[in-house]
Structure formats: structure tokens, C-alpha cells
Write a protein that holds these residues in place. Structure first.
Motif, PDB file in Angstrom:
ATOM      1  N   HIS A  88       0.401  -1.458  -0.001  1.00 39.32           N
ATOM      2  CA  HIS A  88       0.062  -0.538  -0.001  1.00 39.32           C
ATOM      3  C   HIS A  88       1.126   1.467  -0.272  1.00 39.32           C
ATOM      4  N   GLY A  89       2.182   1.279  -0.112  1.00 41.82           N
ATOM      5  CA  GLY A  89       2.938   2.642   0.166  1.00 41.82           C
ATOM      6  C   GLY A  89       3.189   2.885   1.454  1.00 41.82           C
ATOM      7  N   THR A  90       4.149   4.117   1.221  1.00 44.79           N
ATOM      8  CA  THR A  90       4.428   4.898   2.559  1.00 44.79           C
ATOM      9  C   THR A  90       4.622   6.564   2.158  1.00 44.79           C
ATOM     10  N   THR A 111      -4.941   1.527   5.597  1.00 44.20           N
ATOM     11  CA  THR A 111      -5.855   1.242   6.448  1.00 44.20           C
ATOM     12  C   THR A 111      -5.913   0.157   7.448  1.00 44.20           C
ATOM     13  N   PRO A 112      -6.679   0.305   8.650  1.00 44.46           N
ATOM     14  CA  PRO A 112      -6.240   0.016   9.577  1.00 44.46           C
ATOM     15  C   PRO A 112      -7.186  -1.502   9.376  1.00 44.46           C
ATOM     16  N   LEU A 117      -5.801  -7.103   7.672  1.00 44.88           N
ATOM     17  CA  LEU A 117      -5.931  -8.187   6.384  1.00 44.88           C
ATOM     18  C   LEU A 117      -4.349  -8.928   5.797  1.00 44.88           C
ATOM     19  N   SER A 118      -3.373  -7.671   6.139  1.00 49.66           N
ATOM     20  CA  SER A 118      -2.580  -8.178   6.527  1.00 49.66           C
ATOM     21  C   SER A 118      -1.637  -9.281   6.566  1.00 49.66           C
ATOM     22  N   LEU A 119      -2.483  -9.700   8.135  1.00 48.27           N
ATOM     23  CA  LEU A 119      -1.643 -10.376   9.404  1.00 48.27           C
ATOM     24  C   LEU A 119      -2.670 -11.746   8.810  1.00 48.27           C
ATOM     25  N   VAL A 120      -4.221 -11.297   8.409  1.00 47.79           N
ATOM     26  CA  VAL A 120      -4.019 -12.988   8.831  1.00 47.79           C
ATOM     27  C   VAL A 120      -4.333 -13.199   7.754  1.00 47.79           C
ATOM     28  N   SER A 121      -3.327 -12.835   6.510  1.00 49.92           N
ATOM     29  CA  SER A 121      -3.609 -13.879   5.023  1.00 49.92           C
ATOM     30  C   SER A 121      -2.669 -14.045   4.906  1.00 49.92           C
TER      31      SER A 121
END
Length: 212
Positions: A88-90, A111-112, A117-121
Motif C-alpha cells: 500500500h506504500g508509505t 488502512t486499519p 488483512l495483511s496479518l490474517v492472510s
């Protein structure tokens, strides 16, 4: 009596402390060796759209480090953070300091929900050890992200339903179940296809207090 209570407290403290020690030892003893095909360090995108994120932490005698579990947890957070920053960029901001230098701040554009989603997937190897160095490696595929998306949406939908039942006594869950019979009592929420429609029905109820 006071002496007895003091002994009980000492025993309880000893049991808690020993459980932490046992957990750390089990973690160290079960820490697997890194495979030969361990993804290279950093975050990388592959032609099949798979993304890997791999980082390491060097520790002195890691298998006997009492804080090994905490170091691995921090390494996991780093792997996930670098993944959603890559996707998603910084945004970087710079401001001068009173000393004549500058302060650079980095903020992820995710976004939160995207961070969750990044953690769960995340899938993949997890923690491993190679030549005395701890690695943590995760990977993300189209399938894992799609699956995680459905699960998160299902859980968020159920939370909204619970809140709505508390806020509005007129809300009838059985009516919703008749309209969408697959969403209640389902063992595998990832196979529920009606979640988007259910969320729309919830919003519709909030507006009109009835199901369209």
C-alpha cells in the motif's frame, strides 16, 4: 495464618514463573531449521503475484535466550508491517529540528482493515533458525487474501448483528436467517457467499427498520 498465605503466594509465583520457563524451552526446542528454499530477505513480488516477506534477528545463543518468544513476536510484526507497507506504500514527511537537522517520519498508507488483512492472510514458514540466527518468513497469495477477506467480513458482520440486536429490540434475527439461510450455524464462514448481502441488509434495517 499469615505465614500460610505467604507460602501460598510464593508457590503460586513459582508455578507461574516455571510455566513461562517451560514455554520458552518448548519454543526453543521445537524451533525448526530454516529450509534451503527460504525466501530471500526483504519483501519480494513474484510473477504469480505471490508476495514474501522475510527478516532476521541475530541473538547471542538464541536457543537459550529467555526472551526468545518476544523477539520472534516482534520479528513477526516486522514481517507483516513491511508487507502492508510494500503493498500500500508509505508516506514520508520531513521537518527541521531546533538543532539544525531534520526529523523524518514514515507512515504506512494502509488502512486499519488492510493492516488486519495483511496479518490474517499471512501464510508460510513462520519462525526458523539458521546458523544461530532467527528468521521469520511469511507469504501472501491471491487465495490466502481472498479467504482472509471473507473471514474478516464474516466476523465483522456478526459483531454488527450483535450490536444491532442490543440497540434495537425490534430487530428479528430469525427474519434475517430466513432471508439468508446459509449464514447462521455455518462451520466454515469462508464458504458463506451471502455476507456482503447481509451487511447491506443490516444497513437497510438501520434506515427503514425492515428487510427489503
Amino acid at each position: 495464618m499469615k505465614y500460610k498465605n505467604f507460602l501460598v503466594k510464593i508457590i503460586k509465583f513459582g508455578l507461574v514463573a516455571s510455566s513461562f520457563f517451560i514455554n520458552d524451552r518448548l519454543l526453543a526446542e521445537n524451533l525448526k531449521s530454516c529450509p534451503e528454499n527460504l525466501p530471500k530477505e526483504g519483501v519480494h513480488l513474484y510473477p504469480d503475484l505471490k508476495v514474501t516477506s522475510t527478516f532476521k534477528k541475530g541473538l547471542i545463543d538464541p536457543l537459550n535466550n529467555p526472551d526468545l518468544q518476544e523477539y520472534i513476536a516482534l520479528l513477526k510484526l516486522k514481517v507483516v508491517k513491511r508487507h502492508h507497507e510494500f503493498v500500500h506504500g508509505t508516506t514520508y514527511t520531513s521537518e527541521p529540528t531546533k538543532y539544525g537537522g531534520k526529523r523524518i517520519t514514515k507512515k504506512s498508507n494502509a488502512t486499519p482493515y488492510q493492516k488486519k488483512l495483511s496479518l490474517v492472510s499471512m501464510r508460510g514458514i513462520g519462525a526458523c533458525i539458521k546458523e544461530g540466527v532467527i528468521f521469520f518468513s511469511g507469504e501472501w497469495t491471491k487465495e490466502s487474501i481472498t479467504s482472509a477477506n471473507r473471514v474478516i467480513q464474516f466476523e465483522e458482520g456478526m459483531k454488527k448483528l450483535k450490536s444491532l440486536r442490543q440497540e434495537d429490540p425490534k430487530f428479528n434475527l430469525l427474519e434475517l436467517a430466513k432471508k439468508y439461510p446459509n449464514f447462521l450455524g455455518h462451520e466454515d464462514p469462508t464458504s458463506t457467499d451471502d455476507m456482503k448481502k447481509i451487511l447491506e441488509a443490516i444497513e437497510n434495517w438501520k434506515k427503514y427498520r425492515r428487510f427489503e
